[in-house]
Scaffold this motif. Structure first.
Motif, PDB file in Angstrom:
ATOM      1  N   UNK A 252      -7.131   0.850 -11.287  1.00 31.80           N
ATOM      2  CA  UNK A 252      -6.891   1.496 -10.382  1.00 31.80           C
ATOM      3  C   UNK A 252      -6.614   2.936 -10.492  1.00 31.80           C
ATOM      4  N   UNK A 253      -6.606   3.524  -9.376  1.00 33.83           N
ATOM      5  CA  UNK A 253      -6.197   5.137  -9.718  1.00 33.83           C
ATOM      6  C   UNK A 253      -5.142   5.474  -8.370  1.00 33.83           C
ATOM      7  N   UNK A 254      -4.138   5.685  -8.619  1.00 37.81           N
ATOM      8  CA  UNK A 254      -2.864   6.204  -7.859  1.00 37.81           C
ATOM      9  C   UNK A 254      -3.173   7.743  -7.774  1.00 37.81           C
ATOM     10  N   UNK A 255      -3.503   8.183  -6.656  1.00 43.09           N
ATOM     11  CA  UNK A 255      -3.619   9.692  -6.739  1.00 43.09           C
ATOM     12  C   UNK A 255      -2.430  10.136  -5.932  1.00 43.09           C
ATOM     13  N   UNK A 256      -1.803  11.373  -6.523  1.00 41.53           N
ATOM     14  CA  UNK A 256      -0.966  12.144  -6.132  1.00 41.53           C
ATOM     15  C   UNK A 256      -1.226  13.864  -5.670  1.00 41.53           C
TER      16      UNK A 256
ATOM     17  N   UNK B 187      -2.105   7.287 -13.144  1.00 43.59           N
ATOM     18  CA  UNK B 187      -1.556   8.218 -12.189  1.00 43.59           C
ATOM     19  C   UNK B 187      -2.509   9.595 -12.242  1.00 43.59           C
ATOM     20  N   UNK B 188      -3.010  10.091 -10.997  1.00 40.45           N
ATOM     21  CA  UNK B 188      -3.934  11.367 -11.227  1.00 40.45           C
ATOM     22  C   UNK B 188      -3.511  12.019 -10.161  1.00 40.45           C
ATOM     23  N   UNK B 189      -3.747  13.666 -10.532  1.00 42.40           N
ATOM     24  CA  UNK B 189      -3.618  14.646  -9.560  1.00 42.40           C
ATOM     25  C   UNK B 189      -4.900  15.239  -9.917  1.00 42.40           C
ATOM     26  N   UNK B 190      -5.873  15.079  -8.862  1.00 40.75           N
ATOM     27  CA  UNK B 190      -7.041  15.895  -9.134  1.00 40.75           C
ATOM     28  C   UNK B 190      -6.866  17.350  -8.827  1.00 40.75           C
TER      29      UNK B 190
ATOM     30  N   UNK C 204       1.032  -1.115  -0.091  1.00 37.43           N
ATOM     31  CA  UNK C 204      -0.051   0.100   0.092  1.00 37.43           C
ATOM     32  C   UNK C 204       0.630   1.230   0.101  1.00 37.43           C
ATOM     33  N   UNK C 205       0.025   2.358  -0.211  1.00 35.52           N
ATOM     34  CA  UNK C 205       0.982   3.671  -0.135  1.00 35.52           C
ATOM     35  C   UNK C 205       1.734   3.731   1.177  1.00 35.52           C
ATOM     36  N   UNK C 206       2.939   4.380   0.965  1.00 39.15           N
ATOM     37  CA  UNK C 206       4.233   4.405   1.870  1.00 39.15           C
ATOM     38  C   UNK C 206       3.722   5.490   2.998  1.00 39.15           C
TER      39      UNK C 206
END
Length: 130
Positions: free
Chosen positions: A79-83, A125-128, A46-48
């Protein structure tokens, strides 16, 4: 009562190669790796930063599960990895060998680019922006 989606199963071919991809290329943390006996393991990444949902890396057991590896959503993004820093994370992922299927694009909701995991599953990979 509050409910959250905490963990999702992802069918993989091999535990160790999946750990290597999600830890070393995506920068996720290996949260748990427990021997369950009989060659099975309970492997969670999972996310660090500890936020967001986790992935249970579940080794395929039998032909039906094996046929789903790499195509668990029929070719859609799964899946969506938000940053909060798209440019930096995109550059870092490229440097770590992550395969992007497109150049970054700006949509009404923010910055996004589709990439593949080691099996061919598609992720954003997404930055909303809102």
């Amino acid at each position: 009562m509050t409910k959250t989606i905490a963990t999702m199963a992802l069918v993989v071919t091999d535990y160790d190669e999946a750990i290597t991809f999600y830890r070393d290329q995506l920068g996720f943390a290996l949260i748990e790796d427990t021997d369950m006996g009989g060659g099975k393991r309970w492997v969670v990444v999972g996310p660090s930063n500890g936020g967001g949902a986790k992935l249970l890396l579940a080794r395929a057991d039998g032909p039906q599960q094996s046929s789903a590896v790499g195509n668990q959503t029929g070719g859609r993004v799964m899946g969506f990895v938000e940053t909060s820093d798209f440019a930096s994370d995109h550059a870092d992922m490229l440097a770590r060998g992550v395969k992007f299927l497109e150049t970054p694009r700006h949509e009404v909701y923010g910055w996004v680019a589709v990439f593949e995991d080691l099996y061919g599953n598609k992720w954003d990979l997404i930055e909303r922006t809102h």
